[in-house]
Design a protein around this motif. Sequence first.
Motif, short mmCIF file in Angstrom:
data_model
loop_
_atom_site.label_atom_id
_atom_site.label_comp_id
_atom_site.label_asym_id
_atom_site.label_seq_id
_atom_site.Cartn_x
_atom_site.Cartn_y
_atom_site.Cartn_z
N VAL A 231 41.50 28.51 138.31
CA VAL A 231 41.64 28.90 139.71
C VAL A 231 41.47 27.68 140.62
N GLY B 156 44.88 27.58 142.29
CA GLY B 156 44.58 28.59 143.31
C GLY B 156 45.78 29.04 144.12
N TYR C 25 47.82 31.53 142.16
CA TYR C 25 47.18 32.85 142.11
C TYR C 25 47.39 33.60 143.43
N LYS C 26 47.31 32.85 144.54
CA LYS C 26 47.53 33.48 145.86
C LYS C 26 48.98 33.94 145.99
N TYR D 253 44.71 36.26 143.64
CA TYR D 253 43.57 35.40 143.94
C TYR D 253 42.29 36.21 144.20
N ASN D 254 42.37 37.26 144.98
CA ASN D 254 41.18 38.05 145.29
C ASN D 254 40.62 38.71 144.03
N SER E 7 39.00 36.02 141.85
CA SER E 7 37.76 35.57 142.49
C SER E 7 36.64 36.58 142.27
N VAL F 233 35.64 27.01 142.99
CA VAL F 233 36.46 28.14 143.43
C VAL F 233 36.01 28.63 144.80
#
Length: 156
Positions: free
Chosen positions: A12, A16, A19-20, A25-26, A29, A110
Amino acid sequence: MAFSMTLLSRSVAEYGPKYKAIGEYNDISDIIRGIDYLPLTFNSSAPWPPSISKMYIQVRISQRNSTNPDDGYCWQRPEDISYPRPVQTSTTAPDLRGEVAAALAAASLVFNEENAYSNRLVDAAKTAYRFATETINKAPYSPGNHLIAQSGMNEK
């Protein structure tokens, strides 16, 4: 768990934006926030410099070729377990402690935009690292040797 969290956190930290872009991403996370468990395995809030004498390493017991209820013989949901599950600790295992430090440090990357949380992870990582490097007994973590010695079982 520490190795998995290190790997996940590094991915991540590195990817990152990807992932977004895919809307994950959320979720990832939230999974990484499970790292909050690791500082509970040692006294991460000990005054600096910390004087830590042990780390909680495992909740379970199993015997090879067991026919008695234990974690090796009975595979079931934790809420259905009715046999004892002792907590095992380690006063050695600098390799395990080092991996815990790496996981906490990687997770801090992260969450670098959440200063307080990231700093708390860094502080816990420093504590775990100091615990790993200042351990007098440098015997590595090994389920074959360490846990048998810890629980007093003989397996030969």
